[in-house]
Write an enzyme that holds these catalytic residues in place. Structure first.
Site, PDB file in Angstrom:
ATOM      1  N   LYS A   1       2.854  -7.145   6.642  1.00 31.62           N
ATOM      2  CA  LYS A   1       2.084  -6.025   7.191  1.00 31.62           C
ATOM      3  C   LYS A   1       0.648  -6.115   6.713  1.00 31.62           C
ATOM      4  O   LYS A   1       0.386  -6.539   5.580  1.00 31.62           O
ATOM      5  CB  LYS A   1       2.656  -4.699   6.665  1.00 31.62           C
ATOM      6  CG  LYS A   1       3.714  -4.055   7.543  1.00 31.62           C
ATOM      7  CD  LYS A   1       3.929  -2.618   7.071  1.00 31.62           C
ATOM      8  CE  LYS A   1       4.984  -1.892   7.861  1.00 31.62           C
ATOM      9  NZ  LYS A   1       5.206  -0.523   7.370  1.00 31.62           N
TER      10      LYS A   1
ATOM     11  N   SER B   1       0.393   8.315   9.912  1.00 31.97           N
ATOM     12  CA  SER B   1      -0.664   7.520   9.275  1.00 31.97           C
ATOM     13  C   SER B   1      -1.384   6.665  10.308  1.00 31.97           C
ATOM     14  O   SER B   1      -2.589   6.431  10.197  1.00 31.97           O
ATOM     15  CB  SER B   1      -0.084   6.623   8.177  1.00 31.97           C
ATOM     16  OG  SER B   1       0.386   7.393   7.107  1.00 31.97           O
TER      17      SER B   1
ATOM     18  N   HIS C   1       3.388  13.845   4.921  1.00 33.66           N
ATOM     19  CA  HIS C   1       4.060  13.316   3.735  1.00 33.66           C
ATOM     20  C   HIS C   1       4.085  14.371   2.629  1.00 33.66           C
ATOM     21  O   HIS C   1       5.115  14.608   2.000  1.00 33.66           O
ATOM     22  CB  HIS C   1       3.311  12.094   3.186  1.00 33.66           C
ATOM     23  CG  HIS C   1       3.293  10.889   4.074  1.00 33.66           C
ATOM     24  ND1 HIS C   1       2.134  10.210   4.383  1.00 33.66           N
ATOM     25  CD2 HIS C   1       4.295  10.224   4.720  1.00 33.66           C
ATOM     26  CE1 HIS C   1       2.422   9.176   5.161  1.00 33.66           C
ATOM     27  NE2 HIS C   1       3.720   9.167   5.390  1.00 33.66           N
TER      28      HIS C   1
HETATM   29  P1  ADP Z   1       6.690   3.649   6.888  1.00 37.89           P
HETATM   30  O1  ADP Z   1       5.891   2.490   6.462  1.00 37.89           O
HETATM   31  O2  ADP Z   1       8.121   3.637   6.388  1.00 37.89           O
HETATM   32  O3  ADP Z   1       6.572   4.015   8.351  1.00 37.89           O
HETATM   33  P2  ADP Z   1       5.199   6.026   6.329  1.00 37.89           P
HETATM   34  O4  ADP Z   1       4.239   6.053   5.198  1.00 37.89           O
HETATM   35  O5  ADP Z   1       4.640   6.063   7.705  1.00 37.89           O
HETATM   36  O6  ADP Z   1       6.078   4.789   6.051  1.00 37.89           O
HETATM   37  O7  ADP Z   1       6.247   7.214   6.217  1.00 37.89           O
HETATM   38  C1  ADP Z   1       7.072   7.425   5.085  1.00 37.89           C
HETATM   39  C2  ADP Z   1       8.041   8.575   5.369  1.00 37.89           C
HETATM   40  O8  ADP Z   1       7.301   9.762   5.668  1.00 37.89           O
HETATM   41  C3  ADP Z   1       8.969   8.378   6.558  1.00 37.89           C
HETATM   42  O9  ADP Z   1      10.227   8.944   6.238  1.00 37.89           O
HETATM   43  C4  ADP Z   1       8.318   9.146   7.659  1.00 37.89           C
HETATM   44  O10 ADP Z   1       9.260   9.587   8.625  1.00 37.89           O
HETATM   45  C5  ADP Z   1       7.758  10.306   6.879  1.00 37.89           C
HETATM   46  N1  ADP Z   1       6.630  10.927   7.573  1.00 37.89           N
HETATM   47  C6  ADP Z   1       5.521  10.338   8.025  1.00 37.89           C
HETATM   48  N2  ADP Z   1       4.699  11.218   8.636  1.00 37.89           N
HETATM   49  C7  ADP Z   1       5.322  12.423   8.565  1.00 37.89           C
HETATM   50  C8  ADP Z   1       5.020  13.738   9.039  1.00 37.89           C
HETATM   51  N3  ADP Z   1       3.905  14.005   9.712  1.00 37.89           N
HETATM   52  N4  ADP Z   1       5.904  14.719   8.782  1.00 37.89           N
HETATM   53  C9  ADP Z   1       7.037  14.443   8.109  1.00 37.89           C
HETATM   54  N5  ADP Z   1       7.398  13.233   7.661  1.00 37.89           N
HETATM   55  C10 ADP Z   1       6.562  12.226   7.880  1.00 37.89           C
END
Ligand code: ADP
Length: 153
Positions: free
Chosen positions: A42, A129, A18
């Protein structure tokens, strides 16, 4: 008009992936709102205040970033706040398939809302995550996947 992007997600917890997307998007926008969506269906490992505090810790010295929370549709929240861009990260083809549908649905609802995708840096593309939560639950070394401000008491 200032270019404002919304980076929505659960951030349960924020990871190096992120942070990488956000840092690389900074030169593209005047302001980035990191938006933690509260979805009643969730269950989260970390409470909302903890997730906000961790993100604020990561970007404490970055004036272009604000952390907000919201409920309901991301596109509606963006419209209410006059935000023109949604920012999302793409790690792999399944992210792409999922994100494509969401972006197209959002555009159908809010035609002025443009989704901007950044490809993850290769070194962070395996981080999610959900993997970090699994590591934490089993007492593994989560610190290698998250920014320094994320520390579990
Ligand atoms: P969600 O609840 O929408 O899955 P996340 O917190 O998992 O939310 O992810 C938010 C955003 O960050 C999404 O666009 C996801 O693709 C991106 N993201 C998550 N992990 C990574 C990573 N390792 N590298 C790049 N982008 C990421």
């Amino acid at each position: 008009m200032a270019k404002i992007a919304l980076f929505p997600g659960s951030f349960d917890p924020i990871t190096l992936g992120h942070r990488d997307i956000i840092e690389r998007a900074l030169p593209l926008f005047d302001e980035i709102l990191i938006a933690i969506g509260e979805n009643n269906d969730k269950t989260y490992l970390f409470d909302l205040h903890q997730r906000v505090a961790w993100i604020e810790g990561v970007f404490a010295h970055e004036p272009k970033i604000r952390v907000v929370t919201y409920q309901g549709l991301t596109a509606a929240f963006a419209k209410e706040n006059n935000i023109q861009f949604l920012l999302r990260g793409l790690r792999n083809p399944s992210d792409f398939e999922f994100e494509k549908s969401i972006a197209q649905a959002n555009r159908q609802m809010e035609s002025d809302l443009e989704t901007v995708f950044l490809l993850t840096s290769a070194r962070y593309s395996y981080i999610s995550s959900s993997i970090v939560r699994e590591v934490i639950r089993h007492g593994g070394d989560y610190k290698v996947f998250v920014p320094d401000s994320v520390r579990i008491a």
